[in-house]
Design a protein around this motif. Structure first.
Motif, PDB file in Angstrom:
ATOM      1  N   ALA A   1      38.059  44.875  44.176  1.00 11.39           N
ATOM      2  CA  ALA A   1      37.710  43.633  44.605  1.00 11.39           C
ATOM      3  C   ALA A   1      37.430  42.950  43.576  1.00 11.39           C
ATOM      4  O   ALA A   1      38.015  41.715  43.024  1.00 11.39           O
ATOM      5  N   ARG A   2      36.084  43.162  43.053  1.00  8.42           N
ATOM      6  CA  ARG A   2      35.527  42.772  41.889  1.00  8.42           C
ATOM      7  C   ARG A   2      36.334  42.583  40.642  1.00  8.42           C
ATOM      8  O   ARG A   2      36.555  41.492  39.839  1.00  8.42           O
ATOM      9  N   ASN A   3      37.210  43.604  40.375  1.00 10.02           N
ATOM     10  CA  ASN A   3      38.060  43.692  39.294  1.00 10.02           C
ATOM     11  C   ASN A   3      39.170  42.780  39.555  1.00 10.02           C
ATOM     12  O   ASN A   3      39.687  42.191  38.411  1.00 10.02           O
ATOM     13  N   LEU A   4      39.586  42.569  40.616  1.00  8.22           N
ATOM     14  CA  LEU A   4      40.548  41.853  40.945  1.00  8.22           C
ATOM     15  C   LEU A   4      40.252  40.363  40.763  1.00  8.22           C
ATOM     16  O   LEU A   4      41.313  39.662  40.238  1.00  8.22           O
ATOM     17  N   MET A   5      39.194  39.863  41.037  1.00  8.07           N
ATOM     18  CA  MET A   5      38.738  38.562  40.630  1.00  8.07           C
ATOM     19  C   MET A   5      38.777  38.438  39.253  1.00  8.07           C
ATOM     20  O   MET A   5      39.207  37.405  38.922  1.00  8.07           O
ATOM     21  N   LYS A   6      38.314  39.353  38.293  1.00  8.41           N
ATOM     22  CA  LYS A   6      38.382  39.096  36.810  1.00  8.41           C
ATOM     23  C   LYS A   6      39.902  39.164  36.609  1.00  8.41           C
ATOM     24  O   LYS A   6      40.121  38.163  35.582  1.00  8.41           O
ATOM     25  N   ARG A   7      40.912  39.915  37.122  1.00  8.35           N
ATOM     26  CA  ARG A   7      42.167  39.835  36.904  1.00  8.35           C
ATOM     27  C   ARG A   7      42.762  38.372  37.254  1.00  8.35           C
ATOM     28  O   ARG A   7      43.637  37.618  36.433  1.00  8.35           O
ATOM     29  N   SER A   8      42.240  37.909  38.353  1.00 10.99           N
ATOM     30  CA  SER A   8      42.739  36.400  38.857  1.00 10.99           C
ATOM     31  C   SER A   8      42.407  35.192  37.752  1.00 10.99           C
ATOM     32  O   SER A   8      43.167  34.400  37.772  1.00 10.99           O
ATOM     33  N   LEU A   9      41.185  35.569  37.200  1.00  6.89           N
ATOM     34  CA  LEU A   9      40.778  34.440  36.270  1.00  6.89           C
ATOM     35  C   LEU A   9      41.906  34.142  35.104  1.00  6.89           C
ATOM     36  O   LEU A   9      41.920  33.276  34.762  1.00  6.89           O
ATOM     37  N   LYS A  10      42.590  35.317  34.954  1.00 10.77           N
ATOM     38  CA  LYS A  10      43.462  35.390  33.663  1.00 10.77           C
ATOM     39  C   LYS A  10      44.707  34.565  34.002  1.00 10.77           C
ATOM     40  O   LYS A  10      45.383  34.224  33.051  1.00 10.77           O
ATOM     41  N   SER A  11      44.884  34.530  35.306  1.00  9.28           N
ATOM     42  CA  SER A  11      46.252  34.260  35.799  1.00  9.28           C
ATOM     43  C   SER A  11      46.319  32.839  36.269  1.00  9.28           C
ATOM     44  O   SER A  11      47.363  32.012  36.229  1.00  9.28           O
TER      45      SER A  11
ATOM     46  N   GLU B   1      48.561  47.428  50.871  1.00 13.06           N
ATOM     47  CA  GLU B   1      48.115  47.358  49.514  1.00 13.06           C
ATOM     48  C   GLU B   1      49.216  47.275  48.537  1.00 13.06           C
ATOM     49  O   GLU B   1      49.255  46.546  47.650  1.00 13.06           O
ATOM     50  N   GLN B   2      50.318  48.229  48.563  1.00  9.43           N
ATOM     51  CA  GLN B   2      51.558  47.833  47.759  1.00  9.43           C
ATOM     52  C   GLN B   2      51.920  46.607  47.888  1.00  9.43           C
ATOM     53  O   GLN B   2      52.389  46.112  46.889  1.00  9.43           O
ATOM     54  N   LEU B   3      51.949  45.954  49.119  1.00  8.21           N
ATOM     55  CA  LEU B   3      52.621  44.811  49.006  1.00  8.21           C
ATOM     56  C   LEU B   3      52.014  43.860  48.312  1.00  8.21           C
ATOM     57  O   LEU B   3      52.379  42.727  47.822  1.00  8.21           O
ATOM     58  N   TYR B   4      50.470  43.699  48.474  1.00  9.80           N
ATOM     59  CA  TYR B   4      49.686  42.975  47.814  1.00  9.80           C
ATOM     60  C   TYR B   4      49.864  43.016  46.281  1.00  9.80           C
ATOM     61  O   TYR B   4      49.781  41.977  45.569  1.00  9.80           O
ATOM     62  N   GLN B   5      49.904  44.325  45.843  1.00  6.54           N
ATOM     63  CA  GLN B   5      50.021  44.578  44.485  1.00  6.54           C
ATOM     64  C   GLN B   5      51.520  43.694  43.903  1.00  6.54           C
ATOM     65  O   GLN B   5      51.407  43.150  42.769  1.00  6.54           O
ATOM     66  N   THR B   6      52.377  43.905  44.750  1.00  2.00           N
ATOM     67  CA  THR B   6      53.648  42.997  44.115  1.00  2.00           C
ATOM     68  C   THR B   6      53.476  41.544  44.265  1.00  2.00           C
ATOM     69  O   THR B   6      53.733  41.083  43.350  1.00  2.00           O
ATOM     70  N   MET B   7      52.777  40.994  45.284  1.00  2.06           N
ATOM     71  CA  MET B   7      52.583  39.545  45.473  1.00  2.06           C
ATOM     72  C   MET B   7      51.796  39.270  44.265  1.00  2.06           C
ATOM     73  O   MET B   7      51.981  37.975  43.716  1.00  2.06           O
ATOM     74  N   THR B   8      50.756  39.815  43.639  1.00  2.00           N
ATOM     75  CA  THR B   8      49.871  39.447  42.771  1.00  2.00           C
ATOM     76  C   THR B   8      51.002  39.343  41.485  1.00  2.00           C
ATOM     77  O   THR B   8      50.447  38.610  40.322  1.00  2.00           O
TER      78      THR B   8
END
Length: 309
Positions: free
Chosen positions: A184-194, A151-158
């Motif tokens: 996961a759903r909130n993550l998708m919303k974040r991804s759309l901004k990036s 989880e920590q590594l994925y956060q760094t990667m994003t």
């Protein structure tokens, strides 16, 4: 008589010498073949050294050599083998070197400390393309059930690779598999901004598939329907949506989606593809009547197209 015995003895000696020479050549040939035979399992360090001498760029051989020492709990020797591999394998063989780095990270994860693993990870980042190394370490953490570290590594990667769509997709699947649906759903919303707008369809489609597999099927359906309302001619989206719905065994709904798909205004090639899939679906899940119905609709489409032509 003595003369005959001498001649006979010489002939016998020559025959013996020839036989010995043939035997020696045969022995050497067999040894060479053993060295070249990649299916022969090495049984000692000397065996590995000989095989690696003939194929120094083979990460598979080096990893087997490491495993040989790990099997006897000689961790330091396994580390030494990995380090030697990294200096021996040609710099042109990038994938082979990466394979050894992954093997070394696995070793440190299993037998070393978190510090030794991080040290190896940082070295691997300096020697390889970085993103694949991050992916490999997340896999190592997940397979060894170190989910908090993953989880920590994925956060760094994003943060570090925020424009890489696959980073968001992998992280989203990881969270879905752990049952963290809202995260996961909130993550998708974040991804759309990036991510760029061109990548939005890909990310939404993937997260919709995750809903079908790990979350809420109805939510997944809604996401696909929203995509198709914006991109009605994207046959690839229709096909993924159909694949997901077929797995739910909701035959009636799948049939309705197929009917909508074959009413699209798309190229003849794409329409033939849709009819082919529809027919295969009915052959597996329908009856002779539904199969005949699809065939008739396909013939009707072809006849209309022929008339237009």
């Amino acid at each position: 008589e003595v003369h005959y015995q001498l001649i006979s003895s010489v002939k016998k000696t020559r025959r013996q010498n020839k036989a010995v020479k043939v035997a020696e050549e045969t022995f050497l040939y067999n040894k060479e073949q053993e060295l070249l035979d990649s299916s022969k399992i090495p049984e000692s360090a000397d065996d590995f050294d000989r095989m690696i001498a003939t194929n120094p760029n083979s990460s598979s051989l080096w990893l087997q050599y490491m495993a040989f020492y790990l099997h006897t709990a000689e961790v330091d020797k396994a580390r030494s083998v990995a380090r030697k591999a990294l200096t021996t394998i040609s710099f042109r063989e990038e994938q082979e070197k990466l394979n050894v780095w992954v093997g070394l990270m696995n070793l440190e994860n299993m037998y070393g400390t978190q510090d030794s693993l991080m040290s190896t990870f940082q070295q691997a980042l300096q020697q390889n393309e970085q993103l694949p190394v991050y992916y490999k370490l997340t896999n190592i953490y997940q397979l060894s059930d170190k989910l908090d570290l993953a989880e920590q590594l994925y956060q760094t990667m994003t943060k570090k690779f925020s424009n890489e769509v696959q980073v968001w997709i992998r992280y989203g699947m990881f969270q879905m598999q752990q049952g963290r649906l809202e995260a996961a759903r909130n993550l998708m919303k974040r991804s759309l901004k990036s991510l760029s707008k061109q990548q939005h369809v890909t990310i939404i489609s993937k997260f919709a598939q995750f809903e079908f597999k790990y979350g809420d099927i109805e939510r997944g359906r809604t996401m696909f329907e929203s995509l198709l309302s914006s991109y009605p001619r994207r046959v690839d989206l229709w096909c993924v949506y159909l694949d997901m719905m077929i797995q739910t065994n909701d035959i009636t709904t799948v049939r309705e989606i197929f009917e909508r798909a074959i009413s699209l205004k798309v190229s003849v090639k794409k329409m033939k593809f849709l009819f082919k899939r529809y027919l295969k679906f009915e052959e597996l899940h329908g009856s002779s009547d539904t199969v005949d119905s699809v065939r008739e609709k396909a013939k009707h489409y072809v006849s209309i197209f022929s008339t237009v032509e």
